[in-house]
Scaffold this motif. Structure first.
Motif, PDB file in Angstrom:
ATOM      1  N   GLU A 136     111.326  47.514  61.393  1.00 42.41           N
ATOM      2  CA  GLU A 136     110.697  46.535  60.495  1.00 42.41           C
ATOM      3  C   GLU A 136     109.236  46.878  60.246  1.00 42.41           C
ATOM      4  OE1 GLU A 136     109.980  41.681  60.167  1.00 42.41           O
ATOM      5  OE2 GLU A 136     110.951  42.569  61.930  1.00 42.41           O
ATOM      6  N   ASP A 137     108.524  47.308  61.291  1.00 42.06           N
ATOM      7  CA  ASP A 137     107.104  47.653  61.128  1.00 42.06           C
ATOM      8  C   ASP A 137     106.932  48.841  60.190  1.00 42.06           C
ATOM      9  OD1 ASP A 137     106.458  45.620  62.868  1.00 42.06           O
ATOM     10  OD2 ASP A 137     106.461  46.929  64.641  1.00 42.06           O
ATOM     11  N   THR A 138     107.837  49.811  60.287  1.00 35.88           N
ATOM     12  CA  THR A 138     107.745  50.985  59.414  1.00 35.88           C
ATOM     13  C   THR A 138     107.964  50.613  57.955  1.00 35.88           C
ATOM     14  OG1 THR A 138     108.592  52.352  61.220  1.00 35.88           O
ATOM     15  CG2 THR A 138     108.653  53.287  59.013  1.00 35.88           C
ATOM     16  N   VAL A 139     108.948  49.732  57.709  1.00 38.24           N
ATOM     17  CA  VAL A 139     109.222  49.298  56.334  1.00 38.24           C
ATOM     18  C   VAL A 139     108.046  48.506  55.771  1.00 38.24           C
ATOM     19  CG1 VAL A 139     110.758  47.915  54.893  1.00 38.24           C
ATOM     20  CG2 VAL A 139     111.710  49.325  56.713  1.00 38.24           C
ATOM     21  N   LEU A 140     107.493  47.603  56.588  1.00 41.72           N
ATOM     22  CA  LEU A 140     106.359  46.799  56.131  1.00 41.72           C
ATOM     23  C   LEU A 140     105.128  47.668  55.884  1.00 41.72           C
ATOM     24  CD1 LEU A 140     106.698  43.649  58.436  1.00 41.72           C
ATOM     25  CD2 LEU A 140     107.281  43.843  56.011  1.00 41.72           C
ATOM     26  N   GLU A 141     104.922  48.656  56.737  1.00 38.26           N
ATOM     27  CA  GLU A 141     103.790  49.557  56.547  1.00 38.26           C
ATOM     28  C   GLU A 141     103.952  50.382  55.270  1.00 38.26           C
ATOM     29  OE1 GLU A 141     101.361  53.056  58.989  1.00 38.26           O
ATOM     30  OE2 GLU A 141     103.165  52.104  59.839  1.00 38.26           O
ATOM     31  N   ALA A 142     105.165  50.875  55.028  1.00 41.00           N
ATOM     32  CA  ALA A 142     105.412  51.642  53.803  1.00 41.00           C
ATOM     33  C   ALA A 142     105.235  50.780  52.561  1.00 41.00           C
ATOM     34  CB  ALA A 142     106.819  52.235  53.838  1.00 41.00           C
ATOM     35  N   ARG A 147     102.057  49.198  47.874  1.00 46.21           N
ATOM     36  CA  ARG A 147     101.358  48.149  47.122  1.00 46.21           C
ATOM     37  C   ARG A 147      99.888  48.511  46.915  1.00 46.21           C
ATOM     38  NH1 ARG A 147      98.181  43.794  48.203  1.00 46.21           N
ATOM     39  NH2 ARG A 147      98.174  44.351  50.401  1.00 46.21           N
ATOM     40  N   HIS A 148      99.251  49.074  47.951  1.00 45.71           N
ATOM     41  CA  HIS A 148      97.844  49.469  47.842  1.00 45.71           C
ATOM     42  C   HIS A 148      97.661  50.567  46.798  1.00 45.71           C
ATOM     43  CE1 HIS A 148      93.729  50.128  49.115  1.00 45.71           C
ATOM     44  NE2 HIS A 148      93.992  51.414  49.280  1.00 45.71           N
ATOM     45  N   GLU A 149      98.553  51.547  46.792  1.00 42.11           N
ATOM     46  CA  GLU A 149      98.437  52.641  45.826  1.00 42.11           C
ATOM     47  C   GLU A 149      98.673  52.144  44.391  1.00 42.11           C
ATOM     48  OE1 GLU A 149      97.393  55.611  46.392  1.00 42.11           O
ATOM     49  OE2 GLU A 149      97.212  55.306  48.558  1.00 42.11           O
ATOM     50  N   ILE A 150      99.637  51.244  44.216  1.00 45.43           N
ATOM     51  CA  ILE A 150      99.897  50.698  42.880  1.00 45.43           C
ATOM     52  C   ILE A 150      98.699  49.899  42.382  1.00 45.43           C
ATOM     53  CG2 ILE A 150     101.331  49.067  41.593  1.00 45.43           C
ATOM     54  CD1 ILE A 150     103.689  49.935  43.285  1.00 45.43           C
ATOM     55  N   ASN A 151      98.094  49.100  43.255  1.00 43.38           N
ATOM     56  CA  ASN A 151      96.916  48.326  42.864  1.00 43.38           C
ATOM     57  C   ASN A 151      95.746  49.235  42.513  1.00 43.38           C
ATOM     58  OD1 ASN A 151      98.187  45.849  43.207  1.00 43.38           O
ATOM     59  ND2 ASN A 151      97.587  45.675  45.347  1.00 43.38           N
ATOM     60  N   ASN A 152      95.571  50.325  43.261  1.00 45.97           N
ATOM     61  CA  ASN A 152      94.505  51.278  42.930  1.00 45.97           C
ATOM     62  C   ASN A 152      94.745  51.940  41.579  1.00 45.97           C
ATOM     63  OD1 ASN A 152      93.111  50.806  45.299  1.00 45.97           O
ATOM     64  ND2 ASN A 152      94.060  52.496  46.402  1.00 45.97           N
ATOM     65  N   ALA A 153      96.012  52.283  41.309  1.00 47.85           N
ATOM     66  CA  ALA A 153      96.328  52.899  40.014  1.00 47.85           C
ATOM     67  C   ALA A 153      96.076  51.928  38.863  1.00 47.85           C
ATOM     68  CB  ALA A 153      97.780  53.363  40.003  1.00 47.85           C
ATOM     69  N   LEU A 154      96.447  50.657  39.059  1.00 48.16           N
ATOM     70  CA  LEU A 154      96.199  49.654  38.022  1.00 48.16           C
ATOM     71  C   LEU A 154      94.703  49.425  37.806  1.00 48.16           C
ATOM     72  CD1 LEU A 154      98.963  47.024  38.896  1.00 48.16           C
ATOM     73  CD2 LEU A 154      98.958  48.661  37.013  1.00 48.16           C
ATOM     74  N   GLU A 155      93.929  49.480  38.899  1.00 54.01           N
ATOM     75  CA  GLU A 155      92.483  49.312  38.773  1.00 54.01           C
ATOM     76  C   GLU A 155      91.850  50.483  38.034  1.00 54.01           C
ATOM     77  OE1 GLU A 155      88.808  47.486  39.134  1.00 54.01           O
ATOM     78  OE2 GLU A 155      90.820  46.704  39.530  1.00 54.01           O
ATOM     79  N   VAL A 156      92.343  51.692  38.315  1.00 55.34           N
ATOM     80  CA  VAL A 156      91.831  52.873  37.610  1.00 55.34           C
ATOM     81  C   VAL A 156      92.169  52.800  36.120  1.00 55.34           C
ATOM     82  CG1 VAL A 156      92.098  55.371  37.385  1.00 55.34           C
ATOM     83  CG2 VAL A 156      91.851  54.349  39.646  1.00 55.34           C
ATOM     84  N   LEU A 157      93.385  52.373  35.798  1.00 59.44           N
ATOM     85  CA  LEU A 157      93.764  52.232  34.390  1.00 59.44           C
ATOM     86  C   LEU A 157      92.927  51.165  33.690  1.00 59.44           C
ATOM     87  CD1 LEU A 157      97.666  52.464  34.651  1.00 59.44           C
ATOM     88  CD2 LEU A 157      96.087  54.206  33.797  1.00 59.44           C
ATOM     89  N   ARG A 158      92.595  50.115  34.400  1.00 59.15           N
ATOM     90  CA  ARG A 158      91.759  49.067  33.801  1.00 59.15           C
ATOM     91  C   ARG A 158      90.349  49.581  33.520  1.00 59.15           C
ATOM     92  NH1 ARG A 158      88.165  45.112  35.003  1.00 59.15           N
ATOM     93  NH2 ARG A 158      87.898  45.924  37.103  1.00 59.15           N
ATOM     94  N   GLU A 159      89.805  50.372  34.457  1.00 56.10           N
ATOM     95  CA  GLU A 159      88.472  50.940  34.249  1.00 56.10           C
ATOM     96  C   GLU A 159      88.469  51.927  33.090  1.00 56.10           C
ATOM     97  OE1 GLU A 159      85.560  50.296  35.643  1.00 56.10           O
ATOM     98  OE2 GLU A 159      86.418  48.665  36.848  1.00 56.10           O
ATOM     99  N   ILE A 160      89.550  52.706  32.972  1.00 55.03           N
ATOM    100  CA  ILE A 160      89.620  53.669  31.873  1.00 55.03           C
ATOM    101  C   ILE A 160      89.737  52.947  30.532  1.00 55.03           C
ATOM    102  CG2 ILE A 160      91.064  55.481  30.863  1.00 55.03           C
ATOM    103  CD1 ILE A 160      91.744  56.343  33.717  1.00 55.03           C
TER     104      ILE A 160
END
Length: 248
Positions: A136-142, A147-160
């Protein structure tokens, strides 16, 4: 005897008076530590190092991924690239389907488990078949990392998309246009496999021929900057902004 006692008392009183006066004088004029001014360069020293001066391993993020892409361990990198090639050949050249592959893998796993548990035990005692389960910990960590990477990508697209950096905006638009053209010429799997092969070859070639590659990149960057300035003067400068509308 009385005279000697009085003399001792006078001496001790004079001694205490001198000590108190000296302490008072020291209290009136305390020693102040002088703090030497620190130069502003040493306070906040930030080294602005260009990406061209950094090693390729650092540009790729370091760690196991960079070692894999730069072929630090040739057997591991060759194994990953070979596995990706087999998957691409199965789906593209042999025209194998994903559902068929999953079913055949399950058939193989169930057959091995059945033989392991029943048939082989009559010949010799086999160890128990290993239990496979997701932690369970491995799944939650993944999920958290994804989620963190998707949010960073969305933030980069917003800045662009905000239009603050015209050169970056045009570079992203050009990259998406090239990907759309490549997607119309080949399938998604072929495009992913081609990108995977490029990731395993381009960084290695760039590391070996870094000086020549930097020269060509500097020329391309200067040409791109020139084109962006021309576009800014000819097109974007003629578009009225919100501030102009307010003053009008």
């Amino acid at each position: 005897m009385a005279d000697n006692a009085t003399k001792k008392e006078e001496i001790t009183e004079s001694f205490h008076d001198d000590g108190s006066s000296s302490s008072d004088s020291d209290g009136k004029q305390p020693k102040v530590k002088k703090d030497f001014p620190v130069p502003p360069n040493h306070r906040n020293k930030v080294e602005s190092v260009s990406w061209k001066e950094k090693p390729v391993h650092t540009l790729l993020g370091g760690g196991d991924v960079a070692d894999l892409l730069l072929w630090r361990n040739k057997k591991k990198s060759a194994g990953v690239l070979g596995f990706a090639t087999i998957i691409w050949a199965l789906f593209e050249m042999i025209e194998y389907h994903l559902l068929s592959l999953l079913c055949h893998i399950l058939i193989l796993v169930l057959g091995v488990h059945f033989l392991w548990s029943n048939t082989l035990n009559f010949i010799y005692k086999c160890p128990e078949f290993p239990q496979v389960a997701l932690d369970e910990d491995t799944v939650l960590e993944a999920a958290s990392v994804l989620r963190h990477e998707i949010n960073n990508a969305l933030e980069v697209l917003r800045e662009i998309a905000s239009g603050k950096d015209l050169k970056e905006f045009l570079a992203v638009i050009a990259g998406l246009w090239i990907v759309s053209i490549a997607g119309s010429c080949c399938s998604l799997l072929t495009l992913v496999y081609t990108s995977f092969v490029l990731l395993h070859t381009v960084p290695l070639l760039y590391e070996r021929h870094k000086e020549k590659a930097d020269e060509y990149l500097e020329k391309a960057e200067a040409e791109l900057k020139k084109q962006c300035e021309g576009l800014q003067e000819k097109v974007l400068s003629k578009i009225p902004s919100r501030k102009d509308k307010k003053f009008a």
